[in-house]
Design a protein around this motif. Sequence first.
Motif, PDB file in Angstrom:
ATOM      1  N   PRO A  66      12.197 -12.504  45.648  1.00 42.96           N
ATOM      2  CA  PRO A  66      13.196 -13.162  46.499  1.00 42.96           C
ATOM      3  C   PRO A  66      12.656 -13.539  47.878  1.00 42.96           C
ATOM      4  N   CYS A  67      11.643 -12.827  48.341  1.00 43.44           N
ATOM      5  CA  CYS A  67      11.054 -13.135  49.642  1.00 43.44           C
ATOM      6  C   CYS A  67      10.144 -14.353  49.595  1.00 43.44           C
ATOM      7  N   GLY A  68       9.850 -14.852  48.405  1.00 42.18           N
ATOM      8  CA  GLY A  68       8.971 -16.006  48.255  1.00 42.18           C
ATOM      9  C   GLY A  68       7.588 -15.657  47.741  1.00 42.18           C
ATOM     10  N   GLY A  69       7.249 -14.387  47.707  1.00 46.32           N
ATOM     11  CA  GLY A  69       5.951 -13.976  47.200  1.00 46.32           C
ATOM     12  C   GLY A  69       5.871 -14.108  45.688  1.00 46.32           C
ATOM     13  N   VAL A  70       4.634 -14.184  45.186  1.00 44.38           N
ATOM     14  CA  VAL A  70       4.400 -14.304  43.748  1.00 44.38           C
ATOM     15  C   VAL A  70       3.359 -13.269  43.332  1.00 44.38           C
ATOM     16  N   ASP A  71       3.698 -12.451  42.347  1.00 45.65           N
ATOM     17  CA  ASP A  71       2.773 -11.462  41.800  1.00 45.65           C
ATOM     18  C   ASP A  71       2.296 -11.926  40.431  1.00 45.65           C
ATOM     19  N   VAL A  72       0.987 -12.048  40.270  1.00 42.31           N
ATOM     20  CA  VAL A  72       0.393 -12.472  39.012  1.00 42.31           C
ATOM     21  C   VAL A  72      -0.389 -11.305  38.431  1.00 42.31           C
ATOM     22  N   THR A  73       0.025 -10.792  37.283  1.00 38.36           N
ATOM     23  CA  THR A  73      -0.630  -9.647  36.671  1.00 38.36           C
ATOM     24  C   THR A  73      -0.984  -9.952  35.220  1.00 38.36           C
ATOM     25  N   GLU A  92      13.753 -21.887  42.534  1.00 35.79           N
ATOM     26  CA  GLU A  92      14.141 -21.187  43.759  1.00 35.79           C
ATOM     27  C   GLU A  92      15.613 -20.797  43.754  1.00 35.79           C
ATOM     28  N   THR A  93      16.460 -21.626  43.159  1.00 34.60           N
ATOM     29  CA  THR A  93      17.887 -21.311  43.110  1.00 34.60           C
ATOM     30  C   THR A  93      18.129 -19.947  42.487  1.00 34.60           C
ATOM     31  N   PHE A  94      17.287 -19.568  41.512  1.00 33.11           N
ATOM     32  CA  PHE A  94      17.428 -18.261  40.867  1.00 33.11           C
ATOM     33  C   PHE A  94      16.583 -17.192  41.531  1.00 33.11           C
ATOM     34  N   TRP A  95      15.263 -17.436  41.700  1.00 34.51           N
ATOM     35  CA  TRP A  95      14.408 -16.345  42.196  1.00 34.51           C
ATOM     36  C   TRP A  95      14.730 -15.935  43.631  1.00 34.51           C
ATOM     37  N   SER A  96      15.281 -16.841  44.426  1.00 36.14           N
ATOM     38  CA  SER A  96      15.631 -16.469  45.798  1.00 36.14           C
ATOM     39  C   SER A  96      16.802 -15.497  45.841  1.00 36.14           C
ATOM     40  N   ARG A  97      17.573 -15.455  44.751  1.00 42.39           N
ATOM     41  CA  ARG A  97      18.714 -14.538  44.671  1.00 42.39           C
ATOM     42  C   ARG A  97      18.367 -13.253  43.915  1.00 42.39           C
ATOM     43  N   GLU A  98      17.666 -13.391  42.785  1.00 41.19           N
ATOM     44  CA  GLU A  98      17.495 -12.240  41.907  1.00 41.19           C
ATOM     45  C   GLU A  98      16.046 -11.949  41.531  1.00 41.19           C
ATOM     46  N   GLY A  99      15.139 -12.819  41.939  1.00 44.96           N
ATOM     47  CA  GLY A  99      13.759 -12.666  41.507  1.00 44.96           C
ATOM     48  C   GLY A  99      13.591 -13.199  40.095  1.00 44.96           C
ATOM     49  N   GLY A 100      12.500 -13.881  39.847  1.00 38.03           N
ATOM     50  CA  GLY A 100      12.257 -14.454  38.532  1.00 38.03           C
ATOM     51  C   GLY A 100      11.031 -13.851  37.873  1.00 38.03           C
ATOM     52  N   CYS A 101      10.851 -14.114  36.594  1.00 38.96           N
ATOM     53  CA  CYS A 101       9.699 -13.595  35.863  1.00 38.96           C
ATOM     54  C   CYS A 101       9.434 -14.447  34.639  1.00 38.96           C
ATOM     55  N   VAL A 102       8.163 -14.794  34.407  1.00 39.16           N
ATOM     56  CA  VAL A 102       7.781 -15.520  33.202  1.00 39.16           C
ATOM     57  C   VAL A 102       6.567 -14.842  32.560  1.00 39.16           C
ATOM     58  N   LEU A 103       6.474 -14.984  31.257  1.00 32.68           N
ATOM     59  CA  LEU A 103       5.289 -14.575  30.506  1.00 32.68           C
ATOM     60  C   LEU A 103       4.685 -15.847  29.944  1.00 32.68           C
ATOM     61  N   SER A 104       3.444 -16.117  30.320  1.00 32.31           N
ATOM     62  CA  SER A 104       2.847 -17.409  30.014  1.00 32.31           C
ATOM     63  C   SER A 104       1.367 -17.242  29.681  1.00 32.31           C
ATOM     64  N   THR A 105       0.814 -18.221  28.972  1.00 31.02           N
ATOM     65  CA  THR A 105      -0.617 -18.198  28.666  1.00 31.02           C
ATOM     66  C   THR A 105      -1.237 -19.563  28.861  1.00 31.02           C
TER      67      THR A 105
END
Length: 325
Positions: free
Chosen positions: A163-170, A20-33
């Motif tokens: 940053p709003c707290g939502g999560v997009d999974v694609t 949250e310390t990062f994504w609340s400011r700039e948005g985060g992103c991961v690529l995972s399997t």
Amino acid sequence: MIVVQTPLRVSFFGGGTDFETFWSREGGCVLSTAIDRYIYVIIKERYDDRIRVGYSRTELVDSMQDLEHELVRESLRMTDLRRGVEISTMADIPSRGSGLGSSSAVTVGLLNAMYHYQCEPSDRETLARQACDIEIDILGKPIGKQDQYIAAYGGQRLIEFKPCGGVDVTTPAVSKETWQRLSDRLLLFFTGVTRKADTVLKEQEDNMLDRISFLREIKNLAYKGVEALAAGEIDDFGRLLNQGWALKKQLASRISNDALDEMYCKALKAGAIGGKIAGAGGGGFLLLYAPMERHDHIRSALSHLTEMRFNLAPEGSKVILNYRR
């Protein structure tokens, strides 16, 4: 009796940006399997009102609040299941501290099993969000949000934290053939070192505001990884893993050590193009990308380590047995 199977995971890029310390400011992103190694949760009715929980030890209590297994306790509370059940957990991995997202897989699996036990199945987003609530908000663990989402959704996913707290999974636009080519070139070795992830992650979280530039680069690698796969350039993907590992080691002092660095260097000398210590770092599993013709050379160079064969998995947490008398 309900039996739920929940996949473990390998995170390729973006770890740390799901805090949250990062994504609340700039948005985060991961690529995972998700991978085809699993956590299993079994839940069945008891003959009395007590609660029995079996894991590396056994607990038998009269009240949910007396449970020491905090993930079981809070999952019972979350699903309002208060008495008269037996719960067991089992895993396909050798220990805790693996770096493969086992704790979050347990939480997601527990919630999924408990909801199905009560004939109230929940959707994947709810399972992931409530697992985050339990681990991060209620128990205060210094972790991010990626593990809960990949455990619930499964497959190969680009997960963006807004940053709003939502999560997009694609699902990245990558062919099945390319995913298989990537899977064929990945190796996973247990380093023999287990660690408490909270210790490594707490230092990483404390350092986060001073490491923003590294985290921005780490986030960008997730998008570059998708681009490489979409173009079928899987060796480029391997090189990006190497870049990501170099960046990740800048986030905290305990992410790597001399022994882990030596293992990684041996793998590179034997033909690996890139890799990383899975999860928080500090131990657990070593993930490597290498041309297939170099695999035996790498196995020989790391013969003191135990290899765990795996494939990419298409599904998230699911019920594999639902038996009712």
